[in-house]
Design a protein around this motif. Structure first.
Motif, PDB file in Angstrom:
ATOM      1  N   VAL A   6       0.813  -1.213   0.000  1.00  0.00           N
ATOM      2  CA  VAL A   6       0.000   0.000   0.000  1.00  0.00           C
ATOM      3  C   VAL A   6       0.848   1.265   0.000  1.00  0.00           C
ATOM      4  CG1 VAL A   6      -1.825   1.276   1.205  1.00  0.00           C
ATOM      5  CG2 VAL A   6      -1.818  -1.229   1.229  1.00  0.00           C
ATOM      6  N   VAL A   7       1.832   1.320   0.896  1.00  0.00           N
ATOM      7  CA  VAL A   7       2.613   2.558   1.052  1.00  0.00           C
ATOM      8  C   VAL A   7       4.090   2.356   0.763  1.00  0.00           C
ATOM      9  CG1 VAL A   7       1.004   3.593   2.674  1.00  0.00           C
ATOM     10  CG2 VAL A   7       2.849   2.142   3.548  1.00  0.00           C
ATOM     11  N   GLY A   8       4.490   1.147   0.388  1.00  0.00           N
ATOM     12  CA  GLY A   8       5.869   0.911   0.005  1.00  0.00           C
ATOM     13  C   GLY A   8       6.835   0.725   1.149  1.00  0.00           C
ATOM     14  N   ARG A   9       6.324   0.466   2.355  1.00  0.00           N
ATOM     15  CA  ARG A   9       7.202   0.273   3.507  1.00  0.00           C
ATOM     16  C   ARG A   9       6.743  -0.928   4.316  1.00  0.00           C
ATOM     17  NH1 ARG A   9       5.939   5.582   4.251  1.00  0.00           N
ATOM     18  NH2 ARG A   9       4.999   5.191   6.291  1.00  0.00           N
ATOM     19  N   ASP A  10       7.704  -1.710   4.811  1.00  0.00           N
ATOM     20  CA  ASP A  10       7.374  -2.822   5.691  1.00  0.00           C
ATOM     21  C   ASP A  10       6.902  -2.288   7.034  1.00  0.00           C
ATOM     22  OD1 ASP A  10       8.063  -4.835   3.870  1.00  0.00           O
ATOM     23  OD2 ASP A  10      10.185  -4.703   4.441  1.00  0.00           O
ATOM     24  N   TYR A  11       6.029  -3.069   7.677  1.00  0.00           N
ATOM     25  CA  TYR A  11       5.503  -2.654   8.970  1.00  0.00           C
ATOM     26  C   TYR A  11       6.467  -2.990  10.091  1.00  0.00           C
ATOM     27  CZ  TYR A  11       2.436  -1.972  12.932  1.00  0.00           C
ATOM     28  OH  TYR A  11       1.896  -1.536  14.122  1.00  0.00           O
ATOM     29  N   ARG A  12       6.635  -2.048  10.989  1.00  0.00           N
ATOM     30  CA  ARG A  12       7.472  -2.244  12.175  1.00  0.00           C
ATOM     31  C   ARG A  12       6.547  -2.509  13.359  1.00  0.00           C
ATOM     32  NH1 ARG A  12      12.213   2.099  13.717  1.00  0.00           N
ATOM     33  NH2 ARG A  12      13.178   0.962  15.456  1.00  0.00           N
ATOM     34  N   PRO A  13       6.566  -3.707  13.939  1.00  0.00           N
ATOM     35  CA  PRO A  13       5.607  -4.049  15.004  1.00  0.00           C
ATOM     36  C   PRO A  13       5.631  -3.046  16.152  1.00  0.00           C
ATOM     37  CG  PRO A  13       6.771  -6.002  14.272  1.00  0.00           C
ATOM     38  CD  PRO A  13       7.454  -4.836  13.616  1.00  0.00           C
ATOM     39  N   ARG A  14       4.431  -2.816  16.711  1.00  0.00           N
ATOM     40  CA  ARG A  14       4.272  -1.864  17.797  1.00  0.00           C
ATOM     41  C   ARG A  14       3.576  -2.537  18.976  1.00  0.00           C
ATOM     42  NH1 ARG A  14       4.363   3.469  16.013  1.00  0.00           N
ATOM     43  NH2 ARG A  14       4.385   3.950  18.255  1.00  0.00           N
ATOM     44  N   ILE A  15       3.776  -2.007  20.153  1.00  0.00           N
ATOM     45  CA  ILE A  15       3.159  -2.557  21.357  1.00  0.00           C
ATOM     46  C   ILE A  15       1.638  -2.493  21.276  1.00  0.00           C
ATOM     47  CG2 ILE A  15       2.865  -2.156  23.845  1.00  0.00           C
ATOM     48  CD1 ILE A  15       5.845  -1.302  23.870  1.00  0.00           C
ATOM     49  N   VAL A  16       1.114  -1.471  20.615  1.00  0.00           N
ATOM     50  CA  VAL A  16      -0.332  -1.284  20.546  1.00  0.00           C
ATOM     51  C   VAL A  16      -1.012  -2.333  19.665  1.00  0.00           C
ATOM     52  CG1 VAL A  16      -0.404   0.260  18.534  1.00  0.00           C
ATOM     53  CG2 VAL A  16      -2.075   0.560  20.385  1.00  0.00           C
ATOM     54  N   ASP A  17      -0.248  -3.109  18.891  1.00  0.00           N
ATOM     55  CA  ASP A  17      -0.847  -4.076  17.961  1.00  0.00           C
ATOM     56  C   ASP A  17      -1.794  -5.050  18.658  1.00  0.00           C
ATOM     57  OD1 ASP A  17       0.563  -2.961  15.851  1.00  0.00           O
ATOM     58  OD2 ASP A  17       2.193  -4.424  15.946  1.00  0.00           O
ATOM     59  N   ALA A  18      -1.345  -5.602  19.770  1.00  0.00           N
ATOM     60  CA  ALA A  18      -2.162  -6.605  20.477  1.00  0.00           C
ATOM     61  C   ALA A  18      -3.449  -5.982  20.996  1.00  0.00           C
ATOM     62  CB  ALA A  18      -1.363  -7.235  21.622  1.00  0.00           C
ATOM     63  N   ALA A  19      -3.354  -4.744  21.500  1.00  0.00           N
ATOM     64  CA  ALA A  19      -4.549  -4.062  21.999  1.00  0.00           C
ATOM     65  C   ALA A  19      -5.534  -3.798  20.868  1.00  0.00           C
ATOM     66  CB  ALA A  19      -4.161  -2.754  22.689  1.00  0.00           C
ATOM     67  N   VAL A 331       2.593   3.807  27.860  1.00  0.00           N
ATOM     68  CA  VAL A 331       2.356   2.837  26.784  1.00  0.00           C
ATOM     69  C   VAL A 331       2.196   1.434  27.365  1.00  0.00           C
ATOM     70  CG1 VAL A 331       3.332   1.776  24.712  1.00  0.00           C
ATOM     71  CG2 VAL A 331       3.585   4.243  25.083  1.00  0.00           C
ATOM     72  N   PHE A 332       3.060   1.074  28.311  1.00  0.00           N
ATOM     73  CA  PHE A 332       2.982  -0.260  28.913  1.00  0.00           C
ATOM     74  C   PHE A 332       1.692  -0.416  29.721  1.00  0.00           C
ATOM     75  CE2 PHE A 332       7.893   0.060  29.207  1.00  0.00           C
ATOM     76  CZ  PHE A 332       7.999  -0.166  27.842  1.00  0.00           C
ATOM     77  N   ALA A 333       1.293   0.631  30.436  1.00  0.00           N
ATOM     78  CA  ALA A 333       0.059   0.567  31.229  1.00  0.00           C
ATOM     79  C   ALA A 333      -1.155   0.421  30.325  1.00  0.00           C
ATOM     80  CB  ALA A 333      -0.069   1.813  32.104  1.00  0.00           C
ATOM     81  N   ASP A 334      -1.149   1.108  29.181  1.00  0.00           N
ATOM     82  CA  ASP A 334      -2.251   0.975  28.226  1.00  0.00           C
ATOM     83  C   ASP A 334      -2.456  -0.474  27.817  1.00  0.00           C
ATOM     84  OD1 ASP A 334      -3.157   3.538  28.089  1.00  0.00           O
ATOM     85  OD2 ASP A 334      -2.420   3.957  26.079  1.00  0.00           O
ATOM     86  N   ALA A 335      -1.362  -1.191  27.654  1.00  0.00           N
ATOM     87  CA  ALA A 335      -1.457  -2.597  27.248  1.00  0.00           C
ATOM     88  C   ALA A 335      -2.151  -3.444  28.311  1.00  0.00           C
ATOM     89  CB  ALA A 335      -0.068  -3.156  26.949  1.00  0.00           C
ATOM     90  N   LEU A 336      -2.217  -2.924  29.554  1.00  0.00           N
ATOM     91  CA  LEU A 336      -2.882  -3.620  30.659  1.00  0.00           C
ATOM     92  C   LEU A 336      -4.213  -2.962  31.018  1.00  0.00           C
ATOM     93  CD1 LEU A 336       0.270  -4.018  32.962  1.00  0.00           C
ATOM     94  CD2 LEU A 336      -0.739  -5.763  31.478  1.00  0.00           C
ATOM     95  N   ASP A 337      -4.685  -2.056  30.155  1.00  0.00           N
ATOM     96  CA  ASP A 337      -5.896  -1.274  30.427  1.00  0.00           C
ATOM     97  C   ASP A 337      -5.735  -0.410  31.674  1.00  0.00           C
ATOM     98  OD1 ASP A 337      -7.297  -2.277  28.206  1.00  0.00           O
ATOM     99  OD2 ASP A 337      -7.911  -4.056  29.333  1.00  0.00           O
ATOM    100  N   GLY A 338      -4.495  -0.053  31.983  1.00  0.00           N
ATOM    101  CA  GLY A 338      -4.229   0.781  33.150  1.00  0.00           C
ATOM    102  C   GLY A 338      -3.880   2.203  32.752  1.00  0.00           C
ATOM    103  N   GLU A 339      -3.458   2.980  33.727  1.00  0.00           N
ATOM    104  CA  GLU A 339      -3.042   4.349  33.461  1.00  0.00           C
ATOM    105  C   GLU A 339      -1.933   4.736  34.416  1.00  0.00           C
ATOM    106  OE1 GLU A 339      -6.141   7.218  34.102  1.00  0.00           O
ATOM    107  OE2 GLU A 339      -7.118   5.984  35.611  1.00  0.00           O
ATOM    108  N   VAL A 340      -1.253   5.817  34.080  1.00  0.00           N
ATOM    109  CA  VAL A 340      -0.135   6.304  34.880  1.00  0.00           C
ATOM    110  C   VAL A 340      -0.504   7.652  35.478  1.00  0.00           C
ATOM    111  CG1 VAL A 340       2.281   7.045  34.863  1.00  0.00           C
ATOM    112  CG2 VAL A 340       1.576   5.064  33.525  1.00  0.00           C
ATOM    113  N   ARG A 341      -0.449   7.732  36.793  1.00  0.00           N
ATOM    114  CA  ARG A 341      -0.734   8.969  37.501  1.00  0.00           C
ATOM    115  C   ARG A 341       0.506   9.388  38.299  1.00  0.00           C
ATOM    116  NH1 ARG A 341      -6.313  10.383  38.094  1.00  0.00           N
ATOM    117  NH2 ARG A 341      -7.626   9.003  36.820  1.00  0.00           N
ATOM    118  N   HIS A 342       0.400  10.453  39.053  1.00  0.00           N
ATOM    119  CA  HIS A 342       1.495  10.860  39.934  1.00  0.00           C
ATOM    120  C   HIS A 342       0.916  11.209  41.297  1.00  0.00           C
ATOM    121  CE1 HIS A 342       0.926  15.283  40.388  1.00  0.00           C
ATOM    122  NE2 HIS A 342       0.246  15.133  39.268  1.00  0.00           N
TER     123      HIS A 342
END
Length: 425
Positions: A6-19, A331-342
């Protein structure tokens, strides 16, 4: 779908893929949102079976005469940059209602349209995913022992690793290497120039697509610089306005607040909201969010901070490093349906990042640039957690000190320490 076709570039896997796969299995349509150039189109194409790019001339013509034809195609069908045609929202909703099938559409967007009825009719049909820039583990595909955030929540502790610690120059390179996929292979000088162009585009064009902005682009640009100077702090709009007055002497905090909101709608600015647990002491929890730019390299470019500058300004480097850690943890918390606060209370006690999960589990994270500050980080976490009413919120699933130059190990009191480059989902 093969992105090369489609765009002439191979896909680089991302953490968000599984989500994204999980979301397509659960909902009729998935909306992938994020700042421009974070890789949303490639990620969505990789998961899609058909597509339409809404910024192409032909789809724009079809919108006026046959908008429903844009929805025709094998599922999942990608509608890229859907916000250019907000009327598609209701068309997709009706199509999902009629088909009663999961995984019909993927929508991508790099700006949030103003709230109206189209933004309130997706309940039960749409799931939203945020795609951020690449984490260090995605940018630097290295063969090293990883410390999994999901593993820490599951009670797994990492092995001790001393020989993979980075030097300060490697930490600086990590911060200055952008997480925007198209920029990761550029030299630091080339990427800095691209990032300054990115800020110019946001200031000149992107903000103005969302709202009528009466100030010149230089004002938005100076606001981005002020935000970069204050990343990872709970800075006030009044303080930001003071910074911006160097180019707009009469600007007030209310106007700055509006402009920050516009930058959030573009996903260029992201708040790190406060965590408010019950306390054992009389201290009060501070409720101001910390603000971060979409990528720490963008903040460095806004400040004109290159390798030599950061090497001579360890305090500034430490602030950018904390923002980098929060970015990756988010990004890692998103994969667990979590969030990062302070956490910060009225006695000045802080936890740099608190990862919370929907089931109530939480982890406490302290950030220290140098490995020599491990003991300070461990002591700080102990001090703050002792003030939290763990009878109400439970004990933390883990205590983690993330460093730039330190080893991976578990201290005698059970605190895990690891360099940012070793962290993984």
């Amino acid at each position: 779908m093969d992105t090369r076709d489609v765009v002439g570039r191979d896909y680089r896997p991302r953490i968000v893929d599984a989500a994204l796969v999980r979301a397509l299995e659960a909902a009729g349509a998935v909306l992938v949102e994020g700042a421009r150039a974070t890789g949303k189109t490639m990620t969505a194409l990789h998961a899609a079976e058909s597509y339409v790019f809404m910024d192409d001339p032909e789809p724009q013509q079809l919108l006026g005469i046959a908008p429903r034809s844009l929805l025709s195609g094998e599922a999942p069908r990608l509608l890229d940059e859907w916000q250019l045609a907000p009327e598609l929202w209701n068309l997709v909703r009706r199509e999902v209602d009629a088909a009663q099938l999961a995984g019909r559409f993927i929508l991508t967007g790099s700006a949030v349209p103003a709230d109206d009825i189209t933004r309130h009719t997706g309940a039960g049909r749409f799931l939203r995913l945020r795609q951020r820039t690449m984490t260090w583990s995605e940018k630097f595909d290295e063969d090293r022992e990883r410390v999994s955030v999901a593993g820490l929540f599951a009670g797994r502790t990492p092995s001790t690793v001393f020989d993979q610690a980075d030097g300060l120059d490697e930490v600086i390179t990590g911060i200055l290497t952008p997480g925007f996929p198209a920029m990761t292979d550029l030299t630091l000088g080339q990427s800095a120039a691209r990032l300054r162009g990115y800020i110019d585009d946001v200031s000149r064009s992107d903000v103005r697509r969302l709202a009528d902005v009466r100030h010149e682009p230089a004002v938005i640009r100076q606001l981005v610089v002020a935000l970069a100077r204050s990343v990872a702090t709970d800075v006030t709009h009044r303080t930001l306005a003071s910074d911006v007055r160097t180019v707009a002497p009469n600007i007030d905090a209310a106007t700055v607040s509006r402009y920050v909101h516009l930058l959030q709608r573009l996903f260029v600015v992201e708040p790190q909201n406060p965590w408010a647990p019950a306390l054992r002491s009389r201290a009060r929890v501070r409720m101001s969010p910390k603000l971060h730019l979409v990528d720490p390299a963008l903040a460095a470019a806004a400040l004109g901070a290159g390798p030599a500058h950061l090497m001579s300004d360890l305090q500034g480097l430490g602030v950018l490093f904390e923002s980098a850690v929060v970015h990756d943890l988010t990004v890692f918390a998103d994969a667990l349906d979590g969030e990062v606060r302070h956490y910060r209370d009225s006695n000045g006690r802080e936890i740099d990042a608190v990862i919370t999960l929907p089931d109530g589990r939480w982890g406490a994270v302290e950030v220290k640039l140098g490995g020599g500050q491990l003991d300070i980080g461990v002591a700080s976490l102990d001090s703050v957690i002792s003030q939290i009413d763990t009878d109400s919120v439970g004990e933390p699933s883990f205590r983690l000190v993330v460093t730039g130059t330190g080893p991976t190990l578990v201290t005698d009191n059970g605190t895990v320490t690891a360099p940012l480059r070793a962290l993984a989902p």
